[in-house]
Design an enzyme around this catalytic site. Structure first.
Site, PDB file in Angstrom:
ATOM      1  N   GLU A   8       8.151  40.272  31.196  1.00 51.71           N
ATOM      2  CA  GLU A   8       6.758  40.251  31.630  1.00 51.71           C
ATOM      3  C   GLU A   8       6.649  39.907  33.118  1.00 51.71           C
ATOM      4  OE1 GLU A   8       4.009  39.020  27.927  1.00 51.71           O
ATOM      5  OE2 GLU A   8       5.741  37.690  28.224  1.00 51.71           O
TER       6      GLU A   8
ATOM      7  N   GLU B  68       9.019  39.118  20.951  1.00 59.68           N
ATOM      8  CA  GLU B  68       8.250  37.994  20.409  1.00 59.68           C
ATOM      9  C   GLU B  68       7.820  38.183  18.956  1.00 59.68           C
ATOM     10  OE1 GLU B  68       7.656  37.604  24.882  1.00 59.68           O
ATOM     11  OE2 GLU B  68       7.895  39.213  23.412  1.00 59.68           O
TER      12      GLU B  68
END
Length: 277
Positions: free
Chosen positions: A134, A154
């Protein structure tokens, strides 16, 4: 270069003996090189977020750099959230609030990177997972080693990419590819990442440093004002109101009046005239 105390010059101001343990800022001409250095895997925690904010404060106050080149000191680029941090969320009296606070703080950091008026380039030499990837997504440009693993895993532990991953990746590659990466929780190698559009370049790991340097040096040689305006127009492409066309017209016209653009256009026209004899 590994240093505990480093000095670097930005905006012609010497910042002396500032401790830079997690992040090391150096200069290569007008390229600002930011190296992640939190062994063993550059895990992202609040301390690193605070370190990013301090560096971004320095960069935003400076006007003598053109490109921010983010890279890693170790074999791993960044492996996401710190395991101790994840454990602290789970054990907190209100786990959801603890995680939401972390997400808010780091989202703000990554948004600052995204909104920098200068070009941002991420060199990914090793695994970039979760918050690490990210971070890379908050940059304008990404180059990855073909052997490196990148992804947003995730959902594999019952969470979601919360530092902008669901939003930036979807805007970048579309809903289909973003769904593949996020909903399968399966990392891909660098070569696949380039094919899917997650990064702009991939190459063998032993070529990465040289190629990343070449690209950032090339960008650093371009007119900084043109790069700034181009970034604004690219960002405006997400605006359904069509503001990007207005920016192209108005800001493009302003560029023509800058001394640097006038100089470059004159040189281009003179060269063209000479070649035609």
């Amino acid at each position: 270069m590994t240093v505990e105390q480093c000095s670097y010059k930005l905006n012609s101001i010497q910042v002396s003996e500032q401790k830079m343990t997690m992040l090391e800022l150096s200069r290569r001409g007008s390229v600002a090189v930011l190296t992640l250095n939190r062994p063993p895997v550059n895990a992202i925690n609040d301390d690193m977020g605070n370190a990013f904010n301090r560096v971004l404060d320095e960069l935003e106050a400076a006007d003598d750099w053109t490109v921010l080149h983010i890279r890693s000191q170790g074999k791993v680029f960044a492996a996401g959230a710190d395991l101790d941090l994840i454990r602290s969320w789970k054990d907190a009296p209100r786990p959801g609030r603890a995680l939401a606070g972390y997400i808010d703080r780091l989202q703000r950091v990554y948004r600052r990177i995204e909104l920098l008026p200068k070009v941002t380039f991420c060199e990914i030499g090793g695994a970039a997972l979760g918050g690490g990837f990210e971070l890379a997504l908050s940059c304008d440009l990404r180059m990855v080693a073909a052997e490196a693993k990148i992804g947003l895993p995730e959902t594999g532990i019952g969470l979601i990419p919360g530092l902008g991953g669901t939003q930036r990746l979807t805007r970048l590659v579309g809903r289909g590819i973003a769904s593949r990466v996020i909903l399968t929780a399966e990392p891909v190698d660098g070569a696949t990442a380039e094919r899917l559009g997650l990064v702009q370049w991939s190459c063998a790991r032993d070529e990465l440093e040289e190629r990343a340097r070449a690209v950032t040096n090339r960008i650093a040689g371009l007119p900084v004002e043109a790069l700034r305006v181009a970034k604004q127009c690219i960002a405006a492409a997400d605006d359904d109101r069509g503001q990007g066309y207005t920016l192209e017209r108005e800001l493009g016209g302003e560029l023509l009046e800058t001394p640097r653009t006038q100089e470059l256009i004159s040189a281009f026209l003179d060269k063209n005239k000479a070649e035609k004899g």
